[in-house]
Motif scaffolding. Structure first.
Motif, PDB file in Angstrom:
ATOM      1  N   ALA A 152       0.834  -1.204   0.000  1.00 48.93           N
ATOM      2  CA  ALA A 152       0.000   0.000   0.000  1.00 48.93           C
ATOM      3  C   ALA A 152       0.869   1.254   0.000  1.00 48.93           C
ATOM      4  O   ALA A 152       0.574   2.229  -0.701  1.00 48.93           O
ATOM      5  CB  ALA A 152      -0.924  -0.008   1.212  1.00 48.93           C
ATOM      6  N   ARG A 153       1.948   1.247   0.792  1.00 47.73           N
ATOM      7  CA  ARG A 153       2.840   2.406   0.843  1.00 47.73           C
ATOM      8  C   ARG A 153       3.570   2.602  -0.485  1.00 47.73           C
ATOM      9  O   ARG A 153       3.942   3.725  -0.839  1.00 47.73           O
ATOM     10  CB  ARG A 153       3.846   2.237   1.977  1.00 47.73           C
ATOM     11  CG  ARG A 153       3.216   2.319   3.373  1.00 47.73           C
ATOM     12  CD  ARG A 153       4.259   2.365   4.463  1.00 47.73           C
ATOM     13  NE  ARG A 153       3.668   2.344   5.799  1.00 47.73           N
ATOM     14  CZ  ARG A 153       3.134   3.394   6.412  1.00 47.73           C
ATOM     15  NH1 ARG A 153       3.103   4.561   5.780  1.00 47.73           N
ATOM     16  NH2 ARG A 153       2.627   3.288   7.623  1.00 47.73           N
ATOM     17  N   ILE A 157      -1.429  -1.100  -3.850  1.00 47.04           N
ATOM     18  CA  ILE A 157      -2.796  -1.409  -3.432  1.00 47.04           C
ATOM     19  C   ILE A 157      -3.548  -0.096  -3.221  1.00 47.04           C
ATOM     20  O   ILE A 157      -3.123   0.751  -2.429  1.00 47.04           O
ATOM     21  CB  ILE A 157      -2.824  -2.214  -2.115  1.00 47.04           C
ATOM     22  CG1 ILE A 157      -2.068  -3.535  -2.277  1.00 47.04           C
ATOM     23  CG2 ILE A 157      -4.262  -2.491  -1.692  1.00 47.04           C
ATOM     24  CD1 ILE A 157      -2.019  -4.357  -1.002  1.00 47.04           C
ATOM     25  N   LYS A 158      -4.639   0.063  -3.935  1.00 45.87           N
ATOM     26  CA  LYS A 158      -5.461   1.252  -3.778  1.00 45.87           C
ATOM     27  C   LYS A 158      -6.472   1.048  -2.644  1.00 45.87           C
ATOM     28  O   LYS A 158      -6.824  -0.077  -2.318  1.00 45.87           O
ATOM     29  CB  LYS A 158      -6.209   1.552  -5.074  1.00 45.87           C
ATOM     30  CG  LYS A 158      -5.301   1.932  -6.239  1.00 45.87           C
ATOM     31  CD  LYS A 158      -6.127   2.244  -7.479  1.00 45.87           C
ATOM     32  CE  LYS A 158      -5.239   2.665  -8.650  1.00 45.87           C
ATOM     33  NZ  LYS A 158      -6.037   2.970  -9.855  1.00 45.87           N
ATOM     34  N   TYR A 159      -6.917   2.132  -2.076  1.00 50.72           N
ATOM     35  CA  TYR A 159      -7.964   2.113  -1.051  1.00 50.72           C
ATOM     36  C   TYR A 159      -7.594   1.224   0.140  1.00 50.72           C
ATOM     37  O   TYR A 159      -8.424   0.475   0.649  1.00 50.72           O
ATOM     38  CB  TYR A 159      -9.307   1.647  -1.637  1.00 50.72           C
ATOM     39  CG  TYR A 159      -9.730   2.367  -2.886  1.00 50.72           C
ATOM     40  CD1 TYR A 159     -10.099   3.704  -2.847  1.00 50.72           C
ATOM     41  CD2 TYR A 159      -9.762   1.707  -4.115  1.00 50.72           C
ATOM     42  CE1 TYR A 159     -10.495   4.370  -4.000  1.00 50.72           C
ATOM     43  CE2 TYR A 159     -10.160   2.370  -5.267  1.00 50.72           C
ATOM     44  CZ  TYR A 159     -10.518   3.702  -5.201  1.00 50.72           C
ATOM     45  OH  TYR A 159     -10.916   4.347  -6.343  1.00 50.72           O
ATOM     46  N   PHE A 160      -6.345   1.279   0.586  1.00 52.07           N
ATOM     47  CA  PHE A 160      -5.937   0.466   1.729  1.00 52.07           C
ATOM     48  C   PHE A 160      -6.146   1.264   3.004  1.00 52.07           C
ATOM     49  O   PHE A 160      -5.543   2.323   3.204  1.00 52.07           O
ATOM     50  CB  PHE A 160      -4.471   0.032   1.607  1.00 52.07           C
ATOM     51  CG  PHE A 160      -4.079  -1.005   2.613  1.00 52.07           C
ATOM     52  CD1 PHE A 160      -4.362  -2.349   2.386  1.00 52.07           C
ATOM     53  CD2 PHE A 160      -3.452  -0.652   3.800  1.00 52.07           C
ATOM     54  CE1 PHE A 160      -4.006  -3.316   3.324  1.00 52.07           C
ATOM     55  CE2 PHE A 160      -3.099  -1.614   4.739  1.00 52.07           C
ATOM     56  CZ  PHE A 160      -3.385  -2.952   4.494  1.00 52.07           C
ATOM     57  N   THR A 161      -6.978   0.734   3.885  1.00 49.68           N
ATOM     58  CA  THR A 161      -7.363   1.458   5.101  1.00 49.68           C
ATOM     59  C   THR A 161      -6.155   1.743   5.995  1.00 49.68           C
ATOM     60  O   THR A 161      -5.358   0.859   6.282  1.00 49.68           O
ATOM     61  CB  THR A 161      -8.403   0.640   5.887  1.00 49.68           C
ATOM     62  OG1 THR A 161      -9.516   0.381   5.050  1.00 49.68           O
ATOM     63  CG2 THR A 161      -8.863   1.413   7.115  1.00 49.68           C
ATOM     64  N   ILE A 163      -3.761   3.746   5.207  1.00 50.29           N
ATOM     65  CA  ILE A 163      -2.677   4.274   4.381  1.00 50.29           C
ATOM     66  C   ILE A 163      -3.243   5.186   3.296  1.00 50.29           C
ATOM     67  O   ILE A 163      -2.991   6.387   3.278  1.00 50.29           O
ATOM     68  CB  ILE A 163      -1.852   3.140   3.730  1.00 50.29           C
ATOM     69  CG1 ILE A 163      -1.293   2.197   4.811  1.00 50.29           C
ATOM     70  CG2 ILE A 163      -0.716   3.729   2.878  1.00 50.29           C
ATOM     71  CD1 ILE A 163      -0.340   2.861   5.780  1.00 50.29           C
ATOM     72  N   SER A 164      -4.029   4.616   2.394  1.00 52.46           N
ATOM     73  CA  SER A 164      -4.575   5.402   1.285  1.00 52.46           C
ATOM     74  C   SER A 164      -6.097   5.547   1.361  1.00 52.46           C
ATOM     75  O   SER A 164      -6.713   6.093   0.458  1.00 52.46           O
ATOM     76  CB  SER A 164      -4.186   4.756  -0.054  1.00 52.46           C
ATOM     77  OG  SER A 164      -4.529   3.376  -0.063  1.00 52.46           O
ATOM     78  N   SER A 165      -6.670   5.031   2.430  1.00 57.94           N
ATOM     79  CA  SER A 165      -8.114   5.153   2.650  1.00 57.94           C
ATOM     80  C   SER A 165      -8.334   5.346   4.150  1.00 57.94           C
ATOM     81  O   SER A 165      -7.639   4.725   4.962  1.00 57.94           O
ATOM     82  CB  SER A 165      -8.850   3.904   2.153  1.00 57.94           C
ATOM     83  OG  SER A 165     -10.260   4.064   2.240  1.00 57.94           O
TER      84      SER A 165
END
Length: 206
Positions: A152-153, A157-161, A163-165
């Motif tokens: 995710a970093r 991975i998109k929309y990773f809680t 980190i990116s979500s």
């Protein structure tokens, strides 16, 4: 409380075997234990450990696990915000049926949005118990054997809680479990004691 159907040709059928009769047969009340928290916070581990203890006490239980559900019921969903919302809606409805069936049902989902958890609470009512598995992102990342946080970093991975979500922490959870610095057995004991106080079952040694 159930949602009204889109069709006007459906009628709700009332069964003679009621929830209370099931409780008398099972020797415990039914309840929904909704575990929420970041990936790696111990939701699934704790839910399954608690189920094992309850099973050894001869109680009727079932765990709805996030990964398992996505192999079937939510197999058509991804991880966008919209899909996450629909995933939790489906789980809420299924869990509500389990509660009506007299089961102690445990759900282990990140369920990052407060609004979705509130919808589940409103659906189930007084038998909804929110359990916040509180654990820092740093500890969750240390536990991450799948390497999801690292991916995710790296933007893989998109929309990773976390980190990116976003993850919206519970405001009024019935239980906050410090899964980052307590053992699984300690966490299970805390929940079992709560269930006794809640009147879900009578005290038994554990």
């Amino acid at each position: 409380m159930t949602s009204p159907p889109k069709s006007s040709n459906t009628v709700w059928h009332h069964a003679t075997v009621t929830r209370q009769r099931r409780a008398e047969l099972n020797h415990h009340q039914s309840v929904l234990l909704w575990f929420t928290g970041l990936s790696g916070s111990g939701k699934s581990t704790l839910a399954h450990a608690l189920e094992e203890r309850l099973y050894q006490m001869s109680y009727r239980t079932f765990v709805l696990d996030g990964d398992n559900v996505r192999h079937g019921l939510s197999g058509d969903l991804g991880f966008s915000n919209e899909d996450r919302i629909e995933n939790i809606r489906r789980i809420s409805e299924v869990a509500n049926l389990f509660v009506e069936a007299g089961v102690i049902v445990l759900t282990a989902f990140i369920s990052p949005f407060q609004a979705d958890r509130e919808k589940a609470r409103n659906l189930v009512g007084k038998d909804f118990v929110e359990i916040y598995c509180h654990c820092s992102v740093e500890i969750c990342e240390e536990r991450d054997v799948k390497g999801l946080y690292q991916k995710a970093r790296a933007g893989e991975i998109k929309y990773f809680t976390g980190i990116s979500s976003p993850y919206e922490e519970p405001i009024d959870a019935e239980l906050v479990i410090e899964t980052g610095n307590r053992t699984v057995d300690e966490c299970v004991d805390q929940i079992l004691e709560f269930l006794i106080q809640r009147g879900v079952y009578q005290h038994k040694p554990f």
